[in-house]
Design a protein around this motif. Structure first.
Motif, short mmCIF file in Angstrom:
data_model
loop_
_atom_site.label_atom_id
_atom_site.label_comp_id
_atom_site.label_asym_id
_atom_site.label_seq_id
_atom_site.Cartn_x
_atom_site.Cartn_y
_atom_site.Cartn_z
N VAL A 161 -62.73 39.20 -2.74
CA VAL A 161 -62.84 39.50 -3.93
C VAL A 161 -64.04 38.70 -4.56
O VAL A 161 -64.91 39.07 -5.20
N HIS A 162 -64.01 37.37 -4.40
CA HIS A 162 -64.80 36.60 -4.96
C HIS A 162 -65.99 36.15 -4.12
O HIS A 162 -67.31 35.49 -4.44
N GLY A 163 -65.75 36.38 -2.59
CA GLY A 163 -67.03 35.91 -1.82
C GLY A 163 -66.64 34.62 -1.32
O GLY A 163 -66.08 34.04 -2.07
N ALA A 164 -66.97 34.21 -0.04
CA ALA A 164 -66.96 33.02 0.39
C ALA A 164 -67.74 32.51 1.64
O ALA A 164 -68.25 33.56 1.94
N THR A 165 -67.94 31.35 2.00
CA THR A 165 -68.49 31.19 3.16
C THR A 165 -67.37 30.48 4.15
O THR A 165 -66.46 29.66 3.95
N VAL A 166 -67.34 31.38 5.33
CA VAL A 166 -66.26 31.53 6.22
C VAL A 166 -66.66 30.67 7.57
O VAL A 166 -67.77 31.20 8.00
N SER A 167 -65.96 29.67 8.03
CA SER A 167 -66.32 29.13 9.30
C SER A 167 -65.47 29.78 10.35
O SER A 167 -64.21 30.15 10.23
N GLY A 193 -66.79 41.46 -3.01
CA GLY A 193 -66.21 42.47 -3.07
C GLY A 193 -66.37 43.57 -1.94
O GLY A 193 -65.98 44.55 -1.93
N VAL A 194 -65.96 42.65 -0.75
CA VAL A 194 -66.14 43.44 0.67
C VAL A 194 -64.63 43.98 0.62
O VAL A 194 -63.58 43.69 0.05
N ARG A 251 -55.03 46.83 -4.42
CA ARG A 251 -56.47 47.13 -4.56
C ARG A 251 -56.83 48.39 -4.34
O ARG A 251 -56.40 49.03 -3.11
N GLU A 252 -57.63 49.38 -5.10
CA GLU A 252 -58.11 50.65 -4.67
C GLU A 252 -59.38 50.72 -4.95
O GLU A 252 -60.02 50.71 -6.11
N GLY A 253 -60.39 50.58 -3.96
CA GLY A 253 -61.91 50.41 -4.13
C GLY A 253 -62.14 49.03 -4.95
O GLY A 253 -61.85 48.00 -4.58
N LEU A 254 -62.66 49.21 -6.34
CA LEU A 254 -63.24 48.06 -7.07
C LEU A 254 -62.07 47.95 -8.04
O LEU A 254 -62.22 46.63 -8.68
N GLU A 271 -72.17 46.72 -9.54
CA GLU A 271 -70.81 47.49 -9.83
C GLU A 271 -69.51 46.37 -10.27
O GLU A 271 -69.36 45.68 -9.51
N VAL A 272 -68.89 47.23 -11.03
CA VAL A 272 -67.65 46.30 -11.37
C VAL A 272 -66.28 47.51 -11.62
O VAL A 272 -66.45 48.28 -12.22
N GLY A 273 -65.27 46.98 -11.20
CA GLY A 273 -64.04 47.82 -11.49
C GLY A 273 -63.27 47.33 -12.55
O GLY A 273 -63.45 46.46 -13.42
N ASP A 274 -62.04 48.23 -12.72
CA ASP A 274 -61.17 47.70 -13.98
C ASP A 274 -59.81 47.19 -13.26
O ASP A 274 -59.58 47.41 -12.15
#
Length: 326
Positions: free
Chosen positions: A156-162, A182-183, A220-223, A279-282
């Protein structure tokens, strides 16, 4: 084996289409089927088909070959799993480099596979003279795909993943991957040039297919994000303000009087933001009315009095009651 489609049909253009028309058609289809944007498993194959068509029709000489000979007239060099250099015709037939050497020799063209004043046998047949047939050039590495698992919050928020990945050639790769906000489940993240080429050849891309762990209470459904919220009989009947969690903290939701179980209350703009697109969902609060598990004597008395005041059954307008009345 499925029949390959005509390249003009793949791009949806006529055989007399201009370079600009071909380019516009390619951009539209590449955007539609790109694996990073389209989670449909079939999109990847369509994307590659579009790429093959555009690679041929965007090149004047290759397009001329294609128009004259069809796909069989447009070929490429490949290296087999056994390390043998072969030329693969557009129709799928292959010929080894040693056999080509004999062929060149027979035509008096040894050493002129891509350049030369007299031209090679390929140049005589197809009109190429820019080194496309240079057998010394190693082919690019094939793209590789790997699965990665993300938490709901990382997706949801994004991150840096090792990550530590083992490539198809057994090589250990230590990567720091930036996951955009948002992936979605099944979405691919493309890391360009991370698959080393063989014998100094061009590298391929590494595709990371995302899998997302479920959240304890959000779905979750889409956004859009959904949250089941328990409310009491009195809150649903009389109306109330209820505090609920969101992706960004807590928020207050107003229940109108007479709210039914299953009602969805929307929190606009409180869903998932897709990085880069704006884009942003509800968020939807789904009301779940919960009766008291063990009503006290006083509660039972009040509920009995409430029942006595109900003159119309709540099932009176249900489909099966209305059909029975006819």
């Amino acid at each position: 084996m499925s029949k390959k489609r005509d390249y003009y049909e793949v791009l949806g253009v006529s055989r007399t289409a201009s370079e600009e028309e071909i380019k516009r058609a390619y951009r539209k289809l590449a955007k539609q089927y790109h694996p990073d944007r389209n989670p449909d498993p079939a999109a990847d194959a369509k994307f590659k088909e579009v790429q093959r068509a555009y690679a041929t029709l965007s090149d004047k000489e290759k397009r001329q070959q294609y128009d004259q000979f069809g796909e069989v007239g447009v070929g490429e060099w490949h290296t087999t799993p056994q390390g043998q250099k072969v030329y693969q015709w557009g129709g799928g037939s292959t010929v080894g480099v040693e056999d080509l050497e004999d062929l060149f020799s027979a035509f008096g063209a040894r050493g002129q596979r891509g350049r030369g004043a007299g031209g090679s046998i390929f140049e005589q047949i197809f009109g190429h003279g820019r080194g496309e047939w240079d057998v010394s050039a190693p082919p690019p590495a094939a793209d590789e795909e790997r699965d990665i698992t993300l938490t709901f919050d990382q997706a949801v928020h994004g991150a840096t993943v090792s990550l530590q990945l083992t490539t198809a050639r057994g090589r250990i790769e230590h990567l720091e991957v930036k996951v955009p906000p948002g992936v979605e489940e099944g979405q691919r993240i493309r890391l360009r040039g991370r698959v080393p080429g063989a014998n100094g050849g061009p590298p391929g891309d590494l595709l990371l297919r995302c899998h997302i762990r479920p959240h304890p209470y959000f779905t979750r459904e889409g956004l859009d994000v959904y949250l089941d919220v328990p409310v009491s009989i009195t809150e649903a009947t009389l109306g109330a303000k209820v505090e609920v969690p969101t992706l960004e903290g807590r928020a207050s939701v107003t229940l109108p009087p007479g709210t039914a179980s299953g009602t969805k209350l929307r929190l606009k703009g409180k869903g998932i933001k897709r990085g880069g697109s704006g884009e942003v969902g509800d968020q939807y609060v789904v009301v779940q009315i919960v009766p008291p598990a063990a009503a006290s004597a006083e509660q039972r008395e009040l509920l009995e009095r409430l029942r006595e005041t109900e003159s119309v059954s709540v099932r009176a307008k249900s489909p099966w009651e209305s059909r029975r009345a006819v």
